[in-house]
Every structure is written in structure tokens, then in C-alpha cells.
Enzyme design. Structure first.
Site: not given
Length: 355
Positions: A161, A189, A217, A242, A266
Site C-alpha cells: 500500500k 496499490d 493498482e 479497481d 470486488k
């Protein structure tokens, strides 16, 4: 099997360590559990995680949405499955996580009706998977320590992250890569943390160091579609969307623009299992592989994601379903069995929930 009642409750569990991204910090899981009750005593279980900074939903809004939808589906037979789904999705707009929780519970009931594990009902056969694990954003030494701990536990794919400071992000990634070596796969991400130009500059800087992640991402804002294409045209690192993809329509637009390399599915964004399956099918049409991910969710909704991964194993080749592994305790039993990075599916009927 007729729906007679729908109830909600809260699932709480502490995390092993804080979950930190460029968008938020979370210390304790707090999810909504949906229970759909039928006249024969059968109960279907669903779950959704309130994620205001992504889906716009809070715990209160999810409860309110489900209460609003209830009259449209109570009294219907599970055998009339498509009508129930249609009523859920046409009775109210958006509210994707609330709808997902309802859908998960409905699919659990349908699988129980036919006495099969959900993945088999969906046509899946695969029962073993590997997931990555998330390394929360923080100071470099802490991220290196967390990464080494994850590798020690058996993870060979880490999702890092980043996204609060481009130059610091470069330093973080280089330091983690040097600490881990080439045998560990890195996924990056940024959670919408950069501009398109910052993304290109950062990724080119990494590529000059021979660091090419499995993907980057969602580096830019969800609505910056042209920014995604700008990045893809200028770097080697594959680009995964995403937050830019909630629906099949969203994905089709990006795929037709050739703006991305991979699609992140998701259930909380696709409003449940039905559109998640359709999103995988669309990606297959374009020859694009998918990852199935999750919000910070508990065992019920993560289990549903694994069953979807089994059903579309030919196109869903990457898993980011580590949320249950981040919990300090597992408050619900389901059909998924975690052994750190390895996930197995049991032969329990439906989602195998014991709540």
C-alpha cells in the site's frame, strides 16, 4: 423455500495490526451480516463491509437500504431466483455493498436448496488457491519488517500500500524490493493517490532500477479514465483498475479504450455475485485476466469471493482475499480454510456458515 424474514446484525473483530492505505486507517473490523430466513428454517448468510471512501456506504446506510429492499423480496420463493435478484437491483439505485450482502445470502440459500457447495452450483471445480497479503502503508522500516514477517509466514506475493507521497513511495518500494529479493512478487496499490504524470514518473523510476511489479493498482482517481490510458501507454508495469470499475459497463468502457491490463473484481463494488460473474465473462471476451479482491471484510463475504474465483478460475488468476488473515480472531466458520497464503474450499453446502 419461501423468504419470511430478513435480519441484520454486526460482526466485529480486532485486526492483528492497523490497516493503513492512502484513503483510511482501520483498527477493528466492523461489518454488516445479513440473515435471510425461510419458512422451512433455512437461513442464508451474507456480509458487507461499510467503506464510505470507496462505495459511499456506512453501516447505517446499508441497514437502511436493506430495510427498504425487504418488502420487495419477502414472500418470494427462492426458486424464483431471478425475480428476487431483479427486485433487489431495481428497487433502489447504487448501495452496492448492501445489495452484495443480500445477494451473497441468496446464493447461499440457492446452493442449500440444491444441496451443493456454492462453487459447484456455479460450475466451479477448483478448491485450492493462493492469495497475497497486504502490507499497510507506513514508515519504510516498518513496511520492510511487515514484509519480512509475511514472507516468513509463507507468502510469496505481497500487495504494498502506497500513495501518500510519490518520492517516498519510490523509496519504500526500492527498499522493500532490496530486502526481499527477486523471488517475492510485489503488487503495488496506490488507492488513487497519484496523478497520471506522477504515476508515469514513479513507475519509470522503478523500471530503471529493474523493478517491475506484477501490477500497479488504481494509481489515479476513479473517474480519471484518460489518466489510466495515459499511464498504460508509457510504462511496462501492468495496470489494474479497481475503484474505476463498479459495473460491467465501467469495465467495457476501459477495455474498449485499451486503458488497462487487468480487472479487479470486488463483490462490494459489483453489487454481488451476479455481476461479478458477468464481469469475469466480459474480461474473458477481451482476453484480460482478473483479480478478485475484497474490502476489509470478514469470513462470509471473503468466502463468497473464493467461490466466485472457483467458478471463473480460467479468468480469475489472481487473488487478493487476505482480509480474514488480517483478523486477530475468526468469529465465523465458513467453507474456506486458511493456511496463511493458501486457501482451501470444503465440501460444506452453500457457504458453510456457522454463525
Amino acid at each position: 423455500m419461501k423468504i419470511t424474514n430478513i435480519r441484520t446484525t454486526t460482526l466485529k473483530a480486532p485486526l492483528k495490526k492497523p490497516f493503513v492505505t492512502s484513503l483510511r486507517r482501520v483498527d477493528t473490523l466492523e461489518d454488516l451480516v445479513v440473515l435471510i430466513e425461510c419458512n422451512d428454517g433455512t437461513i442464508g448468510y451474507g456480509e458487507g463491509a461499510p467503506t464510505p471512501v470507496i462505495t459511499g456506504e456506512t453501516m447505517g446506510s446499508m441497514v437502511a437500504a436493506i430495510e427498504y429492499i425487504k418488502p420487495f423480496i419477502i414472500g418470494l420463493e427462492i426458486e424464483d431466483f431471478n425475480t428476487i435478484l431483479n427486485n433487489i437491483h431495481t428497487s433502489i439505485l447504487k448501495n452496492t455493498t448492501a445489495k452484495s450482502a443480500l445477494e451473497i445470502a441468496l446464493y447461499d440459500l440457492k446452493a442449500k436448496l440444491v444441496k451443493q457447495p456454492l462453487y459447484k452450483m456455479l460450475g466451479g471445480t477448483k478448491t485450492t488457491f493462493k492469495t497475497d497479503i497486504t502490507i499497510s502503508m507506513g514508515e519504510i522500516e516498518k513496511m520492510i519488517s511487515d514484509s519480512l514477517d509475511a514472507v516468513h509466514l509463507g507468502y510469496d506475493t505481497l500487495k504494498i500500500k502506497i500513495g501518500d507521497n510519490p518520492q517516498k513511495d519510490v523509496d519504500r518500494i526500492i527498499a522493500i524490493h532490496e530486502a526481499l529479493g527477486d523471488n517475492i512478487t510485489l503488487r503495488l496499490d496506490a488507492n488513487q493517490g497519484w496523478t497520471a504524470q506522477e504515476s508515469v514518473d514513479l513507475l519509470l523510476a522503478l523500471e530503471k532500477q529493474d523493478i517491475i511489479a506484477e501490477f500497479i493498482e488504481q494509481p489515479v482517481a476513479a473517474d480519471d479514465i484518460n489518466g489510466l490510458r495515459y499511464i498504460k501507454e508509457r510504462v511496462q508495469t501492468p495496470l489494474l483498475a479497481d475503484e474505476s470499475i463498479f459495473s460491467v459497463k465501467d469495465a467495457r468502457r476501459l477495455l474498449e479504450m485499451e486503458a488497462i491490463d487487468y480487472v479487479n473484481i470486488k463483490l462490494a463494488k459489483t453489487a454481488g455475485i451476479t455481476q461479478a460473474l458477468a464481469l469475469a465473462d466480459l474480461s474473458k471476451e477481451f482476453g484480460v485476466k482478473c483479480m478478485i479482491g475484497c474490502m476489509l471484510e470478514g469470513p462470509i463475504s471473503v468466502s463468497a469471493g473464493v467461490h466466485v474465483a472457483s467458478a471463473k478460475a480460467d479468468i480469475i488468476t489472481m487473488l487478493d482475499l487476505d482480509a480474514v488473515s488480517l483478523l486477530a480472531s475468526h468469529p465465523v466458520k465458513t467453507s474456506i480454510v486458511f493456511n496463511e497464503s493458501e486457501i482451501g474450499l470444503s465440501e460444506d453446502i452453500g457457504l458453510g456458515v456457522l454463525y
